[in-house]
Design a protein around this motif. Sequence first.
Motif, PDB file in Angstrom:
ATOM      1  N   ASP A 160       0.823  -1.218   0.000  1.00 57.57           N
ATOM      2  CA  ASP A 160       0.000   0.000   0.000  1.00 57.57           C
ATOM      3  C   ASP A 160       0.859   1.271   0.000  1.00 57.57           C
ATOM      4  O   ASP A 160       0.355   2.361   0.244  1.00 57.57           O
ATOM      5  N   ALA A 161       2.158   1.121  -0.274  1.00 57.78           N
ATOM      6  CA  ALA A 161       3.027   2.301  -0.223  1.00 57.78           C
ATOM      7  C   ALA A 161       2.643   3.302  -1.314  1.00 57.78           C
ATOM      8  O   ALA A 161       2.303   2.938  -2.433  1.00 57.78           O
ATOM      9  N   LEU A 162       2.723   4.574  -0.935  1.00 56.08           N
ATOM     10  CA  LEU A 162       2.369   5.686  -1.837  1.00 56.08           C
ATOM     11  C   LEU A 162       3.524   5.922  -2.804  1.00 56.08           C
ATOM     12  O   LEU A 162       4.624   6.222  -2.367  1.00 56.08           O
ATOM     13  N   PRO A 163       3.321   5.799  -4.119  1.00 51.17           N
ATOM     14  CA  PRO A 163       4.457   6.025  -5.014  1.00 51.17           C
ATOM     15  C   PRO A 163       4.711   7.512  -5.241  1.00 51.17           C
ATOM     16  O   PRO A 163       3.770   8.296  -5.346  1.00 51.17           O
ATOM     17  N   VAL A 164       5.977   7.890  -5.273  1.00 48.32           N
ATOM     18  CA  VAL A 164       6.379   9.244  -5.673  1.00 48.32           C
ATOM     19  C   VAL A 164       7.555   9.078  -6.630  1.00 48.32           C
ATOM     20  O   VAL A 164       8.456   8.281  -6.359  1.00 48.32           O
TER      21      VAL A 164
ATOM     22  N   ARG B 216       6.887   5.119  -1.293  1.00 46.33           N
ATOM     23  CA  ARG B 216       7.833   4.389  -2.134  1.00 46.33           C
ATOM     24  C   ARG B 216       8.337   5.320  -3.218  1.00 46.33           C
ATOM     25  O   ARG B 216       7.547   5.891  -3.970  1.00 46.33           O
ATOM     26  N   LEU B 217       9.648   5.514  -3.294  1.00 44.93           N
ATOM     27  CA  LEU B 217      10.210   6.408  -4.294  1.00 44.93           C
ATOM     28  C   LEU B 217      10.689   5.589  -5.493  1.00 44.93           C
ATOM     29  O   LEU B 217      11.386   4.594  -5.331  1.00 44.93           O
ATOM     30  N   VAL B 218      10.274   6.027  -6.678  1.00 41.57           N
ATOM     31  CA  VAL B 218      10.726   5.412  -7.928  1.00 41.57           C
ATOM     32  C   VAL B 218      11.660   6.435  -8.557  1.00 41.57           C
ATOM     33  O   VAL B 218      11.220   7.509  -8.956  1.00 41.57           O
ATOM     34  N   MET B 219      12.954   6.111  -8.604  1.00 49.33           N
ATOM     35  CA  MET B 219      13.932   7.167  -8.860  1.00 49.33           C
ATOM     36  C   MET B 219      14.760   6.897 -10.118  1.00 49.33           C
ATOM     37  O   MET B 219      15.148   5.767 -10.397  1.00 49.33           O
ATOM     38  N   THR B 220      15.051   7.979 -10.838  1.00 48.93           N
ATOM     39  CA  THR B 220      15.977   7.883 -11.964  1.00 48.93           C
ATOM     40  C   THR B 220      16.701   9.212 -12.109  1.00 48.93           C
ATOM     41  O   THR B 220      16.365  10.188 -11.429  1.00 48.93           O
ATOM     42  N   SER B 221      17.706   9.232 -12.971  1.00 51.45           N
ATOM     43  CA  SER B 221      18.500  10.444 -13.166  1.00 51.45           C
ATOM     44  C   SER B 221      18.489  10.832 -14.627  1.00 51.45           C
ATOM     45  O   SER B 221      18.407   9.974 -15.510  1.00 51.45           O
TER      46      SER B 221
ATOM     47  N   PRO C 274      21.126   7.057 -14.088  1.00 58.98           N
ATOM     48  CA  PRO C 274      20.505   7.341 -15.380  1.00 58.98           C
ATOM     49  C   PRO C 274      20.169   6.031 -16.091  1.00 58.98           C
ATOM     50  O   PRO C 274      20.875   5.041 -15.946  1.00 58.98           O
ATOM     51  N   GLY C 275      19.073   6.031 -16.825  1.00 58.59           N
ATOM     52  CA  GLY C 275      18.751   4.885 -17.669  1.00 58.59           C
ATOM     53  C   GLY C 275      18.065   3.741 -16.976  1.00 58.59           C
ATOM     54  O   GLY C 275      17.808   2.710 -17.593  1.00 58.59           O
ATOM     55  N   ARG C 276      17.774   3.855 -15.695  1.00 61.63           N
ATOM     56  CA  ARG C 276      17.036   2.779 -15.021  1.00 61.63           C
ATOM     57  C   ARG C 276      16.396   3.335 -13.750  1.00 61.63           C
ATOM     58  O   ARG C 276      16.680   4.449 -13.333  1.00 61.63           O
ATOM     59  N   TYR C 277      15.537   2.520 -13.149  1.00 58.60           N
ATOM     60  CA  TYR C 277      14.909   2.936 -11.892  1.00 58.60           C
ATOM     61  C   TYR C 277      15.596   2.266 -10.711  1.00 58.60           C
ATOM     62  O   TYR C 277      15.979   1.103 -10.787  1.00 58.60           O
ATOM     63  N   SER C 278      15.738   3.010  -9.631  1.00 54.86           N
ATOM     64  CA  SER C 278      16.059   2.390  -8.350  1.00 54.86           C
ATOM     65  C   SER C 278      14.949   2.805  -7.377  1.00 54.86           C
ATOM     66  O   SER C 278      14.227   3.772  -7.626  1.00 54.86           O
ATOM     67  N   TYR C 279      14.832   2.055  -6.313  1.00 56.89           N
ATOM     68  CA  TYR C 279      13.695   2.225  -5.412  1.00 56.89           C
ATOM     69  C   TYR C 279      14.167   2.474  -3.984  1.00 56.89           C
ATOM     70  O   TYR C 279      15.238   2.028  -3.591  1.00 56.89           O
ATOM     71  N   LEU C 280      13.311   3.149  -3.256  1.00 58.63           N
ATOM     72  CA  LEU C 280      13.589   3.438  -1.852  1.00 58.63           C
ATOM     73  C   LEU C 280      12.238   3.575  -1.170  1.00 58.63           C
ATOM     74  O   LEU C 280      11.314   4.120  -1.763  1.00 58.63           O
ATOM     75  N   TRP C 281      12.101   3.076   0.047  1.00 61.07           N
ATOM     76  CA  TRP C 281      10.835   3.316   0.741  1.00 61.07           C
ATOM     77  C   TRP C 281      11.094   3.602   2.208  1.00 61.07           C
ATOM     78  O   TRP C 281      12.124   3.221   2.762  1.00 61.07           O
ATOM     79  N   PHE C 282      10.147   4.326   2.807  1.00 61.42           N
ATOM     80  CA  PHE C 282      10.260   4.646   4.240  1.00 61.42           C
ATOM     81  C   PHE C 282       8.870   4.961   4.760  1.00 61.42           C
ATOM     82  O   PHE C 282       7.946   5.257   3.993  1.00 61.42           O
ATOM     83  N   THR C 283       8.729   4.886   6.073  1.00 56.33           N
ATOM     84  CA  THR C 283       7.524   5.363   6.752  1.00 56.33           C
ATOM     85  C   THR C 283       7.974   6.371   7.786  1.00 56.33           C
ATOM     86  O   THR C 283       8.701   6.014   8.719  1.00 56.33           O
ATOM     87  N   ALA C 284       7.569   7.631   7.610  1.00 59.01           N
ATOM     88  CA  ALA C 284       7.993   8.680   8.533  1.00 59.01           C
ATOM     89  C   ALA C 284       7.258   8.522   9.858  1.00 59.01           C
ATOM     90  O   ALA C 284       6.066   8.230   9.886  1.00 59.01           O
TER      91      ALA C 284
END
Length: 302
Positions: A89-93, A125-130, A150-160
């Motif tokens: 249920d993580a919120l994507p950003v 949940r962060l969907v990250m690229t450069s 650059p050129g791909r996604y990496s992910y990171l998640w947290f609950t504040a």
Amino acid sequence: MSASTTGVQTDALFIAMVLLCGGMALLLAGIIVFFAVRYRAGSSANRERPPSHANGLEAAWTLLPLLLFLGVFAWAAWVYVGQRQPPADALPVYVTGKQWMWKLQHPGGRREINELHVPLGQPVRLVMTSEDAIHSFYVPAFRVKQDVLPGRYSYLWFTATRLGDFRLFCAEYCGSEHSAMVGRVVVMQPADYARWLQAGPAEPGLAERGARLYREHGCSGCHDAGSIVRAPSLDNIFGRTVHLQDGRERRADETYLRDAMLLPAQDIVAGYAPQMPTYAGQLSEEDIQALIAFLSQPRATP
Ligand code: CUA
């Protein structure tokens, strides 16, 4: 003090390891000093009788530390695996690193630069690229850090777990203004966050923009039911397992959908001809994010 669930786990692990390793080091140093003094040259300590029943003792001082440190390994592995697997249920950003700023995109439409607003107590949940160099998204108070490539996604998640402002850094040297690539994460009450999302400039949501791109680039011409060219259906594609021609399986996450647009030749879907053209160079990172947001919505061809 940490400000996320990850932080609480990481800090507990860190403190336990410092205490354990510090305790072990003191214990060993103490033993060395004790024996050095006791058996110094000229001391009257008894050197006649070598120990004859020391096997049990030796096994104990070998096995106990081994089990103790294997326990720490298991604990750390459990924390690490948990940090790699965001809750469903993580919120994507979406996060895009760019020399030298952070661009944040909420699926609801609101965009930010160098500031990330998140609700308290909800997994994000962060969907990250450069767009250029390698950056690294680092929020010390949350104890999270992840390279942004650059050129791909990496992910990171947290609950504040705490309200307030927390500093955001780039933690990978990325050029002359690397040290200025800073920002903040603002943790808000969920109700305030909902109001904040609404209060932004009236922009179309990410999925709406994706729907427009889907039509403009002609995706619907092949992928929708009733089209002349036979291409895999994209209805409710997100999260499904895709079976490929060469026998591999891939889960249709952001990385898969991105690859499917930019590198279609590498993942031919089983039962289909390899005729999808690449859209590399035609879609910006924002376009790809919008298309993914559109495709990850529950959807059925009318
Ligand atoms: Cu971006 Cu350093």
